[in-house]
Motif scaffolding. Structure first.
Motif, short mmCIF file in Angstrom:
data_model
loop_
_atom_site.label_atom_id
_atom_site.label_comp_id
_atom_site.label_asym_id
_atom_site.label_seq_id
_atom_site.Cartn_x
_atom_site.Cartn_y
_atom_site.Cartn_z
N LEU A 1 0.93 -1.24 -0.03
CA LEU A 1 0.06 -0.01 -0.13
C LEU A 1 0.96 1.31 -0.05
CD1 LEU A 1 -2.62 -1.03 2.71
CD2 LEU A 1 -2.96 -1.17 0.03
N LEU B 1 -0.86 -1.25 -4.63
CA LEU B 1 -1.97 -0.59 -4.62
C LEU B 1 -1.61 0.99 -4.31
CD1 LEU B 1 -4.53 -3.02 -2.89
CD2 LEU B 1 -3.79 -3.04 -5.27
N LEU C 1 -2.25 4.12 -2.43
CA LEU C 1 -3.47 4.59 -1.43
C LEU C 1 -3.28 5.94 -0.97
CD1 LEU C 1 -5.84 4.03 0.29
CD2 LEU C 1 -4.08 2.91 2.12
N THR D 1 -6.40 13.01 -5.91
CA THR D 1 -7.52 12.63 -6.89
C THR D 1 -7.04 13.27 -8.37
OG1 THR D 1 -9.12 14.46 -6.41
CG2 THR D 1 -9.30 12.36 -5.39
N ALA E 1 -3.46 -1.09 -8.85
CA ALA E 1 -4.77 -0.28 -8.40
C ALA E 1 -4.56 0.99 -7.75
CB ALA E 1 -5.72 -1.04 -7.59
N TYR E 2 -5.22 1.97 -8.17
CA TYR E 2 -5.16 3.43 -7.50
C TYR E 2 -6.45 3.70 -6.73
CZ TYR E 2 -4.00 8.39 -7.54
OH TYR E 2 -3.73 9.80 -7.27
N LEU E 3 -6.33 3.90 -5.37
CA LEU E 3 -7.21 3.96 -4.28
C LEU E 3 -7.01 5.15 -3.67
CD1 LEU E 3 -6.69 0.36 -2.77
CD2 LEU E 3 -8.59 1.07 -4.46
N THR E 4 -8.18 6.03 -3.52
CA THR E 4 -8.09 7.27 -2.79
C THR E 4 -8.71 7.20 -1.62
OG1 THR E 4 -8.92 8.48 -4.85
CG2 THR E 4 -9.00 9.87 -2.90
N LYS E 5 -7.76 7.88 -0.57
CA LYS E 5 -8.14 7.58 0.75
C LYS E 5 -9.22 8.39 1.17
CE LYS E 5 -3.15 7.76 2.36
NZ LYS E 5 -2.22 8.81 2.78
N LEU F 1 -13.11 0.71 3.03
CA LEU F 1 -12.41 0.36 1.68
C LEU F 1 -11.29 -1.04 2.21
CD1 LEU F 1 -10.65 1.27 -0.83
CD2 LEU F 1 -9.47 2.79 0.34
N VAL G 1 -10.36 -4.25 0.04
CA VAL G 1 -9.38 -4.53 -0.45
C VAL G 1 -8.87 -6.17 -0.09
CG1 VAL G 1 -6.72 -4.41 -0.18
CG2 VAL G 1 -7.98 -2.47 -0.61
#
Length: 146
Positions: free
Chosen positions: A64, A93, A95, A99, A114-118, A128, A132
Protein backbone atom coordinates in the motif's frame (compact mmCIF):
# COMPACT_ATOMS: atom_id res chain seq x y z
CA UNK A 1 -9.20 -20.10 -3.24
CA UNK A 2 -5.68 -19.78 -1.82
CA UNK A 3 -4.84 -16.13 -1.80
CA UNK A 4 -1.56 -15.64 0.01
CA UNK A 5 1.66 -17.47 -0.59
CA UNK A 6 0.93 -21.15 -0.13
CA UNK A 7 3.38 -21.50 2.76
CA UNK A 8 1.77 -18.88 5.00
CA UNK A 9 -1.72 -18.15 6.19
CA UNK A 10 -1.48 -14.51 7.25
CA UNK A 11 -0.65 -11.96 4.57
CA UNK A 12 2.19 -9.51 4.96
CA UNK A 13 1.34 -5.96 3.91
CA UNK A 14 3.88 -3.20 3.46
CA UNK A 15 2.33 0.20 4.15
CA UNK A 16 4.49 3.02 2.80
CA UNK A 17 3.12 6.11 4.51
CA UNK A 18 4.81 9.10 6.14
CA UNK A 19 1.77 10.58 7.90
CA UNK A 20 1.45 9.13 11.44
CA UNK A 21 -2.28 9.87 11.45
CA UNK A 22 -2.79 7.86 8.26
CA UNK A 23 -0.65 5.03 9.62
CA UNK A 24 -2.81 4.91 12.75
CA UNK A 25 -6.01 5.13 10.68
CA UNK A 26 -4.84 2.21 8.52
CA UNK A 27 -3.96 0.13 11.59
CA UNK A 28 -7.36 0.85 13.14
CA UNK A 29 -9.19 0.12 9.87
CA UNK A 30 -7.42 -3.24 9.57
CA UNK A 31 -8.39 -4.06 13.16
CA UNK A 32 -12.00 -2.87 12.74
CA UNK A 33 -12.33 -4.78 9.46
CA UNK A 34 -11.00 -7.89 11.25
CA UNK A 35 -8.36 -8.14 8.52
CA UNK A 36 -5.77 -10.50 9.98
CA UNK A 37 -2.53 -9.31 8.42
CA UNK A 38 0.99 -8.47 9.48
CA UNK A 39 1.41 -4.77 8.74
CA UNK A 40 4.95 -3.53 8.11
CA UNK A 41 5.41 0.23 7.95
CA UNK A 42 7.94 2.23 5.95
CA UNK A 43 7.91 5.98 6.54
CA UNK A 44 9.44 6.98 3.21
CA UNK A 45 10.38 5.56 -0.17
CA UNK A 46 13.96 4.74 0.73
CA UNK A 47 12.89 2.86 3.85
CA UNK A 48 10.36 0.92 1.73
CA UNK A 49 12.97 -0.09 -0.84
CA UNK A 50 15.43 -1.06 1.90
CA UNK A 51 12.71 -3.26 3.44
CA UNK A 52 12.06 -4.93 0.09
CA UNK A 53 15.73 -5.51 -0.72
CA UNK A 54 17.32 -6.33 2.63
CA UNK A 55 16.85 -10.09 2.36
CA UNK A 56 15.72 -10.29 5.99
CA UNK A 57 12.25 -8.75 5.82
CA UNK A 58 9.26 -10.85 4.82
CA UNK A 59 8.12 -10.54 1.25
CA UNK A 60 4.88 -8.55 1.24
CA UNK A 61 1.77 -9.96 -0.36
CA UNK A 62 0.62 -6.38 -1.01
CA UNK A 63 2.20 -2.95 -0.98
CA UNK A 64 0.00 0.00 0.00
CA UNK A 65 1.90 3.00 -1.32
CA UNK A 66 1.33 6.69 -0.71
CA UNK A 67 2.57 9.02 -3.45
CA UNK A 68 3.79 12.03 -1.51
CA UNK A 69 6.69 10.69 0.50
CA UNK A 70 9.92 12.23 1.78
CA UNK A 71 13.33 11.28 0.36
CA UNK A 72 11.90 9.19 -2.53
CA UNK A 73 8.33 9.67 -3.69
CA UNK A 74 5.84 6.95 -4.57
CA UNK A 75 6.39 7.30 -8.32
CA UNK A 76 10.12 6.65 -7.92
CA UNK A 77 9.38 3.69 -5.63
CA UNK A 78 7.02 2.19 -8.24
CA UNK A 79 9.64 2.60 -10.98
CA UNK A 80 12.35 0.98 -8.90
CA UNK A 81 10.10 -1.96 -7.96
CA UNK A 82 8.96 -2.49 -11.54
CA UNK A 83 12.57 -2.35 -12.83
CA UNK A 84 13.85 -4.90 -10.32
CA UNK A 85 13.35 -8.49 -11.54
CA UNK A 86 13.20 -9.72 -7.92
CA UNK A 87 10.39 -7.29 -7.03
CA UNK A 88 8.44 -6.65 -10.22
CA UNK A 89 5.79 -9.27 -9.39
CA UNK A 90 4.70 -7.52 -6.17
CA UNK A 91 1.18 -6.06 -6.26
CA UNK A 92 1.22 -2.32 -5.62
CA UNK A 93 -1.92 -0.47 -4.58
CA UNK A 94 -1.55 3.29 -4.49
CA UNK A 95 -3.36 4.59 -1.42
CA UNK A 96 -3.33 8.36 -1.53
CA UNK A 97 -5.43 11.45 -0.97
CA UNK A 98 -4.65 12.72 -4.46
CA UNK A 99 -7.43 12.68 -7.03
CA UNK A 100 -5.29 14.47 -9.64
CA UNK A 101 -5.67 12.97 -13.11
CA UNK A 102 -1.92 13.31 -13.65
CA UNK A 103 -1.17 11.22 -10.55
CA UNK A 104 -3.63 8.52 -11.61
CA UNK A 105 -2.19 8.36 -15.13
CA UNK A 106 1.42 8.44 -13.91
CA UNK A 107 0.68 5.59 -11.50
CA UNK A 108 -0.83 3.36 -14.17
CA UNK A 109 2.02 4.22 -16.55
CA UNK A 110 4.27 2.72 -13.87
CA UNK A 111 2.14 -0.44 -13.80
CA UNK A 112 0.43 0.08 -10.46
CA UNK A 113 -2.18 -2.62 -9.83
CA UNK A 114 -4.82 -0.25 -8.42
CA UNK A 115 -5.21 3.40 -7.52
CA UNK A 116 -7.26 4.01 -4.36
CA UNK A 117 -8.18 7.35 -2.87
CA UNK A 118 -8.10 7.58 0.91
CA UNK A 119 -11.60 8.14 2.28
CA UNK A 120 -12.22 11.15 4.50
CA UNK A 121 -13.96 9.32 7.32
CA UNK A 122 -12.90 6.26 9.34
CA UNK A 123 -16.04 4.26 8.51
CA UNK A 124 -15.40 4.55 4.79
CA UNK A 125 -11.76 3.66 5.36
CA UNK A 126 -12.82 0.43 7.09
CA UNK A 127 -15.08 -0.36 4.10
CA UNK A 128 -12.18 0.23 1.70
CA UNK A 129 -9.95 -2.09 3.75
CA UNK A 130 -12.65 -4.76 3.68
CA UNK A 131 -12.90 -4.45 -0.10
CA UNK A 132 -9.11 -4.72 -0.45
CA UNK A 133 -9.06 -7.80 1.78
CA UNK A 134 -11.95 -9.47 0.00
CA UNK A 135 -10.55 -8.87 -3.47
CA UNK A 136 -6.76 -8.94 -3.08
CA UNK A 137 -6.50 -11.52 -0.31
CA UNK A 138 -9.75 -13.46 -0.71
CA UNK A 139 -9.94 -13.78 -4.49
CA UNK A 140 -6.70 -12.91 -6.22
CA UNK A 141 -3.98 -15.52 -6.54
CA UNK A 142 -0.80 -13.79 -5.49
CA UNK A 143 2.68 -14.91 -6.55
CA UNK A 144 5.08 -16.22 -3.96
CA UNK A 145 8.40 -14.54 -3.40
CA UNK A 146 10.63 -17.57 -3.57
Amino acid sequence: MISVSENKSIPDILLVEDNPGDVRLTQEALRDAKFDARLHIALDGIEALNFLKDGESPCPDLILLDLNLPRKDGFDVMEEIRNDPDLTHLPILVLTSSTAKEDILSSYERYVNAYLTKPDDPGSFVELVQIVEEFWIGNVRLPSCS
